[in-house]
Design a protein around this motif. Sequence first.
Motif, mmCIF file in Angstrom:
data_model
loop_
_atom_site.group_PDB
_atom_site.id
_atom_site.type_symbol
_atom_site.label_atom_id
_atom_site.label_comp_id
_atom_site.label_asym_id
_atom_site.label_seq_id
_atom_site.Cartn_x
_atom_site.Cartn_y
_atom_site.Cartn_z
ATOM 1 N N VAL A 206 33.221 41.528 58.664
ATOM 2 C CA VAL A 206 34.170 42.515 57.854
ATOM 3 C C VAL A 206 35.124 41.440 56.734
ATOM 4 O O VAL A 206 35.502 40.615 57.639
ATOM 5 C CB VAL A 206 35.119 43.415 58.681
ATOM 6 N N ASP A 207 34.777 41.654 55.741
ATOM 7 C CA ASP A 207 35.430 40.622 54.741
ATOM 8 C C ASP A 207 35.625 41.280 53.486
ATOM 9 O O ASP A 207 35.206 42.234 53.172
ATOM 10 C CB ASP A 207 34.589 39.738 54.426
ATOM 11 N N GLY A 208 36.774 40.870 52.601
ATOM 12 C CA GLY A 208 37.001 41.213 51.293
ATOM 13 C C GLY A 208 36.333 40.801 50.503
ATOM 14 O O GLY A 208 35.178 40.005 50.580
ATOM 15 N N ALA A 209 36.319 41.209 48.985
ATOM 16 C CA ALA A 209 35.679 40.725 47.783
ATOM 17 C C ALA A 209 36.523 40.718 46.688
ATOM 18 O O ALA A 209 37.463 41.487 46.698
ATOM 19 C CB ALA A 209 34.566 41.525 47.683
ATOM 20 N N ASP A 210 36.332 39.967 45.835
ATOM 21 C CA ASP A 210 37.099 39.690 44.716
ATOM 22 C C ASP A 210 36.515 40.585 43.508
ATOM 23 O O ASP A 210 37.294 41.348 42.590
ATOM 24 C CB ASP A 210 37.383 38.248 44.119
ATOM 25 N N GLU A 211 35.338 41.011 43.782
ATOM 26 C CA GLU A 211 34.444 41.594 42.825
ATOM 27 C C GLU A 211 33.221 42.229 43.401
ATOM 28 O O GLU A 211 32.552 41.475 44.353
ATOM 29 C CB GLU A 211 33.838 40.966 41.366
ATOM 30 N N ASP B 169 36.861 26.744 39.390
ATOM 31 C CA ASP B 169 36.930 28.066 39.258
ATOM 32 C C ASP B 169 36.182 28.133 37.924
ATOM 33 O O ASP B 169 36.704 27.707 36.797
ATOM 34 C CB ASP B 169 38.165 28.608 39.223
ATOM 35 N N ALA B 170 34.954 28.678 37.678
ATOM 36 C CA ALA B 170 34.531 28.864 36.573
ATOM 37 C C ALA B 170 34.517 30.196 35.860
ATOM 38 O O ALA B 170 34.116 31.275 36.399
ATOM 39 C CB ALA B 170 32.629 28.668 36.892
ATOM 40 N N SER B 171 35.078 30.130 34.415
ATOM 41 C CA SER B 171 35.436 31.436 33.952
ATOM 42 C C SER B 171 34.252 31.599 32.760
ATOM 43 O O SER B 171 34.320 31.520 31.920
ATOM 44 C CB SER B 171 36.952 31.152 33.201
ATOM 45 N N PHE B 172 33.103 32.057 33.432
ATOM 46 C CA PHE B 172 32.001 32.179 32.706
ATOM 47 C C PHE B 172 32.264 33.797 32.028
ATOM 48 O O PHE B 172 31.476 33.957 31.175
ATOM 49 C CB PHE B 172 30.841 32.343 33.738
ATOM 50 N N GLY B 173 33.028 34.469 32.438
ATOM 51 C CA GLY B 173 32.847 35.866 31.958
ATOM 52 C C GLY B 173 31.680 36.719 32.577
ATOM 53 O O GLY B 173 31.100 36.326 33.660
ATOM 54 N N ARG B 174 31.057 37.678 31.593
ATOM 55 C CA ARG B 174 30.175 38.542 32.458
ATOM 56 C C ARG B 174 29.121 37.633 32.641
ATOM 57 O O ARG B 174 28.322 36.788 32.144
ATOM 58 C CB ARG B 174 29.658 39.649 30.990
ATOM 59 N N ILE B 175 28.294 38.148 34.158
ATOM 60 C CA ILE B 175 27.245 37.202 34.405
ATOM 61 C C ILE B 175 26.041 38.141 34.589
ATOM 62 O O ILE B 175 25.824 38.861 35.602
ATOM 63 C CB ILE B 175 27.589 36.639 35.616
ATOM 64 N N PRO B 176 25.117 38.234 33.374
ATOM 65 C CA PRO B 176 24.065 39.111 33.497
ATOM 66 C C PRO B 176 23.246 39.231 34.875
ATOM 67 O O PRO B 176 22.450 39.973 34.888
ATOM 68 C CB PRO B 176 23.512 38.759 32.140
ATOM 69 N N ASP B 177 22.794 37.687 35.078
ATOM 70 C CA ASP B 177 21.840 37.380 36.157
ATOM 71 C C ASP B 177 22.329 36.553 37.279
ATOM 72 O O ASP B 177 22.181 35.318 37.270
ATOM 73 C CB ASP B 177 20.600 36.781 35.349
ATOM 74 N N SER C 75 29.565 44.607 35.792
ATOM 75 C CA SER C 75 28.923 43.286 35.796
ATOM 76 C C SER C 75 29.969 42.496 36.657
ATOM 77 O O SER C 75 31.178 42.520 36.149
ATOM 78 C CB SER C 75 28.638 42.879 34.239
ATOM 79 N N LEU C 76 29.404 41.629 37.318
ATOM 80 C CA LEU C 76 30.359 40.460 37.712
ATOM 81 C C LEU C 76 30.757 39.324 36.846
ATOM 82 O O LEU C 76 30.033 39.330 35.829
ATOM 83 C CB LEU C 76 29.532 39.843 38.983
ATOM 84 N N GLY C 77 31.718 38.879 37.031
ATOM 85 C CA GLY C 77 32.275 37.769 35.929
ATOM 86 C C GLY C 77 33.442 37.693 35.512
ATOM 87 O O GLY C 77 34.145 36.788 35.051
#
Length: 231
Positions: free
Chosen positions: A82-87, A182-190, A127-129
């Motif tokens: 059981v764990d949390g998530a940032d996204e 910490d990589a601020s890539f923005g939207r990660i399509p894949d 979308s993640l990111g």
Amino acid sequence: MDAASLKEKVGQAAAAEVETGMRLGIGTGSTAEAFVRALAVRVGEGLRIVGVPTSERTAALCRDLGVPLATLEEVPELDLTVDGADELDSRLRLVKGGGGALLREKIVAAASARMLVIADASKRVESLGAFPLPIEVNGFGIVASLIAIEKAGSLLGLTGCLALRKIGESPFVTDGGHLIVDASFGRIPDPEALSAALHAIPGVVEHGLFLGLASAALLAGPDGIEHVAPH
């Protein structure tokens, strides 16, 4: 309902799913801590479990509240984490690592038959990111690793700031003795392609894309707790 109340509600809902005799992976972060507090109540009422914590911080809280612990060496196969998530997205692909425990969290999750994610509903994204992707790296060759991460992202059309995580003026150091970028890539399509590209970099120890690990999620919102399965 404020954020603290949502975390308390979802922590209680997750604790209610724990069955006696379970071997539990116990996550890290404020939502996971709400689960630990609810779990401790059930342990006090006679629930028999053993927990494997994903961080020293979680281990300390469990000991304070009387939740029985073991190491992953002692209990290498777990029933449930059981764990949390940032996204998280609709396929229950996750970004984790905001608390800095992503390596141990991923090891524990991978050793578990099931992973239950607990979060407030605001963590669900199309979308993640949007949340910067934590990447755990070895301190040796950090500049070379940063260049390699930047190149890997660029080949996938991902650009953005790469920041070495710090506490004050000093680098943040994980429980495993590593650093976090910490990589601020923005939207990660894949996410799968990015995961493979990052794993190919020798200096990258692990990254915060949790793919194919979550079995279900409990999301707390104003209307109550929603049970989500991947689709």
